[in-house]
Design an enzyme around this catalytic site. Structure first.
Site, PDB file in Angstrom:
ATOM      1  CG  ASP A  72      26.827  22.938  58.174  1.00 11.63           C
ATOM      2  OD1 ASP A  72      27.258  21.852  58.086  1.00 11.63           O
ATOM      3  OD2 ASP A  72      26.881  24.186  58.505  1.00 11.63           O
ATOM      4  CB  THR A 117      39.833  34.293  63.034  1.00  8.60           C
ATOM      5  OG1 THR A 117      39.865  33.149  63.011  1.00  8.60           O
ATOM      6  CG2 THR A 117      39.352  34.459  64.640  1.00  8.60           C
ATOM      7  NE  ARG A 136      34.986  30.854  56.484  1.00 12.08           N
ATOM      8  CZ  ARG A 136      34.445  31.499  56.164  1.00 12.08           C
ATOM      9  NH1 ARG A 136      34.524  32.164  54.719  1.00 12.08           N
ATOM     10  NH2 ARG A 136      32.684  31.617  56.011  1.00 12.08           N
ATOM     11  CG  ASP A 177      28.408  25.301  55.690  1.00 12.32           C
ATOM     12  OD1 ASP A 177      29.133  24.707  55.221  1.00 12.32           O
ATOM     13  OD2 ASP A 177      29.366  26.169  56.554  1.00 12.32           O
TER      14      ASP A 177
HETATM   15  C1  PRP Z   1      34.172  26.043  53.330  1.00 12.69           C
HETATM   16  C2  PRP Z   1      34.246  25.505  52.008  1.00 12.69           C
HETATM   17  C3  PRP Z   1      36.292  26.334  52.119  1.00 12.69           C
HETATM   18  C4  PRP Z   1      35.905  27.540  53.029  1.00 12.69           C
HETATM   19  C5  PRP Z   1      35.918  28.805  52.429  1.00 12.69           C
HETATM   20  O1  PRP Z   1      34.582  25.405  54.812  1.00 12.69           O
HETATM   21  O2  PRP Z   1      34.464  24.263  51.975  1.00 12.69           O
HETATM   22  O3  PRP Z   1      37.300  25.038  52.974  1.00 12.69           O
HETATM   23  O4  PRP Z   1      34.743  27.704  54.092  1.00 12.69           O
HETATM   24  O5  PRP Z   1      36.132  30.261  52.816  1.00 12.69           O
HETATM   25  P1  PRP Z   1      37.565  30.465  52.958  1.00 12.69           P
HETATM   26  O6  PRP Z   1      37.929  31.079  51.501  1.00 12.69           O
HETATM   27  O7  PRP Z   1      37.030  31.687  53.936  1.00 12.69           O
HETATM   28  O8  PRP Z   1      37.942  29.904  53.558  1.00 12.69           O
HETATM   29  P2  PRP Z   1      34.938  25.135  55.982  1.00 12.69           P
HETATM   30  O9  PRP Z   1      35.817  25.586  56.753  1.00 12.69           O
HETATM   31  O10 PRP Z   1      33.171  25.488  56.165  1.00 12.69           O
HETATM   32  O11 PRP Z   1      34.117  23.745  56.370  1.00 12.69           O
HETATM   33  P3  PRP Z   1      33.924  22.527  56.244  1.00 12.69           P
HETATM   34  O12 PRP Z   1      33.999  22.073  54.638  1.00 12.69           O
HETATM   35  O13 PRP Z   1      34.097  21.398  57.393  1.00 12.69           O
HETATM   36  O14 PRP Z   1      32.088  23.076  56.315  1.00 12.69           O
HETATM   37  N1  URA Z   2      32.335  28.244  53.675  1.00 16.11           N
HETATM   38  C1  URA Z   2      31.419  27.976  52.644  1.00 16.11           C
HETATM   39  O1  URA Z   2      30.391  26.838  52.594  1.00 16.11           O
HETATM   40  N2  URA Z   2      30.280  28.664  52.197  1.00 16.11           N
HETATM   41  C2  URA Z   2      30.427  30.379  51.663  1.00 16.11           C
HETATM   42  O2  URA Z   2      29.298  30.656  51.461  1.00 16.11           O
HETATM   43  C3  URA Z   2      31.820  30.916  52.559  1.00 16.11           C
HETATM   44  C4  URA Z   2      32.320  29.894  53.242  1.00 16.11           C
END
Ligand code: PRP
Ligand code: URA
Length: 209
Positions: free
Chosen positions: A203, A108, A104, A200
């Site tokens: 993380d 944005t 994400r 997160d």
């Molecule tokens: C997180 C999560 C989803 C997304 C959800 O990933 O694991 O993929 O955010 O958010 P959304 O429904 O608003 O799109 P992130 O983009 O943080 O990436 P990561 O898994 O690499 O930490």
């Molecule tokens: N992605 C995450 O990992 N946690 C949230 O709460 C939203 C998006």
């Protein structure tokens, strides 16, 4: 309109509460996600087709059931979706695994694709898309769109925690995709994080913050 299944099983709720606790460390967080994913598989696969087969037990020959129909494909959304793969594979060891890399954009909140590798025969499989968090729904919706562009249409989505906004987005963009979640939370905050959520997921799984 797609079906939304929210798991209210006490074991799942208990384990999820420990995951939500900010004091739960990486190792325990990973183990719990693994266990919950495994528990969710039962319901997610409830409608899989079976066929009658003949088996000879030590006592007699009998007719019994085995899985038939389309084989399974599991598609974690990188990176946090990876934390759900092993739990599911321990119950469906023959599943093939595809990967979709999305993150994400923090400004944005729009998903950016950086990787996609699906099983060669993905279009002939029942596909289970995995991501612990369904927040705005942007990432899951984009992932499902990429999968559909590759001619795959039997897709279900499995999340640990969803916000109502994410559910609405998937139902609008992909009304054919059923959604399975361990919890449906209250809403999103201004940064697109789920309230109360668990922070997160990537993380916390991989210890990057
Ligand atoms: C997180 C999560 C989803 C997304 C959800 O990933 O694991 O993929 O955010 O958010 P959304 O429904 O608003 O799109 P992130 O983009 O943080 O990436 P990561 O898994 O690499 O930490
Ligand atoms: N992605 C995450 O990992 N946690 C949230 O709460 C939203 C998006």
């Amino acid at each position: 309109m797609s079906k939304v299944v929210v798991f209210d099983h006490p074991l799942i709720q208990h384990k999820l509460s420990i995951m939500r606790d900010k004091n739960t460390g990486c190792k325990e967080f990973r183990e719990l996600l693994d266990e919950i994913s495994m528990l969710m598989v039962y319901e997610v696969t409830r409608d899989l087709q079976t066929e009658e087969v003949e088996v000879e037990t030590p006592i007699c020959v009998t007719k019994t059931k085995m899985l038939a129909g389309k084989p399974i494909g599991i598609i974690p959304i990188l990176r946090a979706g990876l934390g759900m793969v092993d739990g599911i594979m321990s119950l469906i060891p023959n599943a093939k695994v595809g990967h979709i890399g999305l993150y994400r954009d923090p400004e944005t909140l729009n998903p950016v694709e950086y990787y996609c590798k699906l099983p060669e025969d993905a279009e002939h499989r029942e596909l289970i898309v995995l991501d612990p968090m369904l927040a705005t729904g942007g990432s899951a919706s984009a992932a499902i769109t990429f999968i559909k562009q590759r001619n795959c249409h039997n897709i279900r989505l499995v999340n640990l925690i969803a916000a109502p906004e994410g559910i609405e987005r998937i139902q609008k963009d992909h009304p054919d995709v059923d959604i399975y979640v361990a919890a449906l939370d209250e809403k999103l905050n201004d940064h697109g994080y789920i309230i109360p959520g668990l922070g997160d997921a990537g993380d916390r799984l991989f210890g990057t913050k």
